[in-house]
Design a protein around this motif. Structure first.
Motif, PDB file in Angstrom:
ATOM      1  N   LYS A 129       0.904  -1.216  -0.055  1.00  0.00           N
ATOM      2  CA  LYS A 129       0.039  -0.091  -0.036  1.00  0.00           C
ATOM      3  C   LYS A 129       0.887   1.115   0.025  1.00  0.00           C
ATOM      4  N   PRO A 130       0.181   2.511  -0.638  1.00  0.00           N
ATOM      5  CA  PRO A 130       1.232   3.657  -0.660  1.00  0.00           C
ATOM      6  C   PRO A 130       1.422   3.915   0.933  1.00  0.00           C
ATOM      7  N   ARG A 131       2.538   4.941   1.154  1.00  0.00           N
ATOM      8  CA  ARG A 131       2.650   5.049   2.625  1.00  0.00           C
ATOM      9  C   ARG A 131       2.701   6.864   2.418  1.00  0.00           C
ATOM     10  N   PHE A 132       2.091   7.521   3.417  1.00  0.00           N
ATOM     11  CA  PHE A 132       2.013   8.815   3.637  1.00  0.00           C
ATOM     12  C   PHE A 132       2.929   9.220   4.707  1.00  0.00           C
ATOM     13  N   ASP A 133       4.061   9.761   4.139  1.00  0.00           N
ATOM     14  CA  ASP A 133       5.043  10.278   5.469  1.00  0.00           C
ATOM     15  C   ASP A 133       4.727  11.754   5.943  1.00  0.00           C
ATOM     16  N   PHE A 134       3.686  12.420   5.232  1.00  0.00           N
ATOM     17  CA  PHE A 134       3.365  13.759   5.557  1.00  0.00           C
ATOM     18  C   PHE A 134       3.332  13.903   6.997  1.00  0.00           C
ATOM     19  N   TYR A 135       2.182  13.190   7.501  1.00  0.00           N
ATOM     20  CA  TYR A 135       2.214  13.565   9.012  1.00  0.00           C
ATOM     21  C   TYR A 135       3.546  13.653   9.835  1.00  0.00           C
ATOM     22  N   SER A 136       4.457  12.568   9.743  1.00  0.00           N
ATOM     23  CA  SER A 136       5.468  12.189  10.417  1.00  0.00           C
ATOM     24  C   SER A 136       6.387  13.517  10.081  1.00  0.00           C
ATOM     25  N   LEU A 137       6.552  13.738   8.745  1.00  0.00           N
ATOM     26  CA  LEU A 137       7.472  14.947   8.569  1.00  0.00           C
ATOM     27  C   LEU A 137       6.911  16.285   9.140  1.00  0.00           C
ATOM     28  N   LEU A 138       5.635  16.452   9.199  1.00  0.00           N
ATOM     29  CA  LEU A 138       5.144  17.697   9.590  1.00  0.00           C
ATOM     30  C   LEU A 138       5.508  17.763  11.076  1.00  0.00           C
ATOM     31  N   LYS A 139       5.473  16.902  11.878  1.00  0.00           N
ATOM     32  CA  LYS A 139       5.755  17.012  13.310  1.00  0.00           C
ATOM     33  C   LYS A 139       7.201  17.079  13.586  1.00  0.00           C
ATOM     34  N   GLU A 140       8.064  16.708  12.482  1.00  0.00           N
ATOM     35  CA  GLU A 140       9.679  16.851  12.746  1.00  0.00           C
ATOM     36  C   GLU A 140       9.957  18.039  12.384  1.00  0.00           C
ATOM     37  N   THR A 141       9.246  18.784  11.561  1.00  0.00           N
ATOM     38  CA  THR A 141       9.719  20.264  11.160  1.00  0.00           C
ATOM     39  C   THR A 141       8.832  21.361  11.732  1.00  0.00           C
ATOM     40  N   GLU A 142       8.079  20.984  12.891  1.00  0.00           N
ATOM     41  CA  GLU A 142       7.482  22.081  13.694  1.00  0.00           C
ATOM     42  C   GLU A 142       8.248  23.036  14.337  1.00  0.00           C
ATOM     43  N   VAL A 143       7.881  24.350  13.987  1.00  0.00           N
ATOM     44  CA  VAL A 143       8.874  25.588  14.448  1.00  0.00           C
ATOM     45  C   VAL A 143       8.145  26.157  15.477  1.00  0.00           C
ATOM     46  N   PRO A 144       8.467  26.286  16.601  1.00  0.00           N
ATOM     47  CA  PRO A 144       7.863  27.183  17.751  1.00  0.00           C
ATOM     48  C   PRO A 144       7.679  28.658  17.160  1.00  0.00           C
ATOM     49  N   THR A 145       6.346  29.309  17.604  1.00  0.00           N
ATOM     50  CA  THR A 145       6.386  30.597  17.223  1.00  0.00           C
ATOM     51  C   THR A 145       6.322  31.518  18.444  1.00  0.00           C
ATOM     52  N   PRO A 146       6.643  32.627  18.547  1.00  0.00           N
ATOM     53  CA  PRO A 146       6.490  33.382  19.708  1.00  0.00           C
ATOM     54  C   PRO A 146       4.958  33.879  19.896  1.00  0.00           C
ATOM     55  N   LYS A 147       4.214  34.124  21.030  1.00  0.00           N
ATOM     56  CA  LYS A 147       3.030  34.463  21.219  1.00  0.00           C
ATOM     57  C   LYS A 147       2.902  35.777  21.020  1.00  0.00           C
TER      58      LYS A 147
END
Length: 175
Positions: free
Chosen positions: A62-80
């Protein structure tokens, strides 16, 4: 009693089938024959494919979707950021005022006509004369001044809904 002539004609004429019925029947019969011909050309699947085991493994994977795991790894915190107060309309400082220049005409008649249209739209419109570098006089059609950004936005949306582009001008209250 003798039979009427119209009854004798009806009994002796053979019933006719319309041509479109024959055409439709022939088309359906031809389509059915073509379907049977195509069906006979298809070879039944006997459970085993003739392809290699590697190809069958690729097909079953089946096709794999890595989007969700890649998104979590590249999360950037932003100042409030501080939330702006939305309950009060933003006031413009007393040192400046905003105007909307709707158009500029060489003819005073054209400027007055547009000013009248804007007044009918319940906008505070007026004209002012402006001399440009080469000595020509132009008549600007201005809406405003506005004391809050919400009133400025409302007037601008009224102008846009009536197909008038407006230029926002910032001036000091003296002129």
């Amino acid at each position: 009693m003798a039979r009427s002539p119209s009854n004798t004609r009806k009994n002796h004429e053979p019933s006719r089938v319309p041509a479109w019925v024959w055409l439709f029947t022939g088309a359906v019969l031809g389509a059915f024959i073509m379907f049977l011909t195509r069906l006979s050309e298809i070879q039944p699947d006997q459970g085993k494919s003739n392809s290699s085991p590697k190809e069958s493994a690729k097909e079953s994977q089946k096709p794999r979707f890595d989007f969700y795991s890649l998104l979590k790894e590249t999360e950037v915190p932003t100042p409030k950021a501080a939330k702006p107060k939305t309950s009060q309309p933003q006031k413009i400082s007393p040192k400046q005022e905003f105007l909307l220049q709707v158009a500029s005409f060489q003819s005073m008649k054209d400027a007055d006509q547009l000013r009248a249209e804007l007044i009918l739209l319940n906008l505070d419109a007026y004209t002012e004369r402006a001399k440009i570098r080469n000595g020509e006089t132009w008549h600007r059609v201005i809406v405003g001044p506005f004391t809050s950004k919400s009133k400025l936005s409302k007037a601008r949306s009224i102008l846009l809904s009536n197909r008038h582009e407006a230029l926002v001008l910032k001036r000091s209250p003296q002129g």
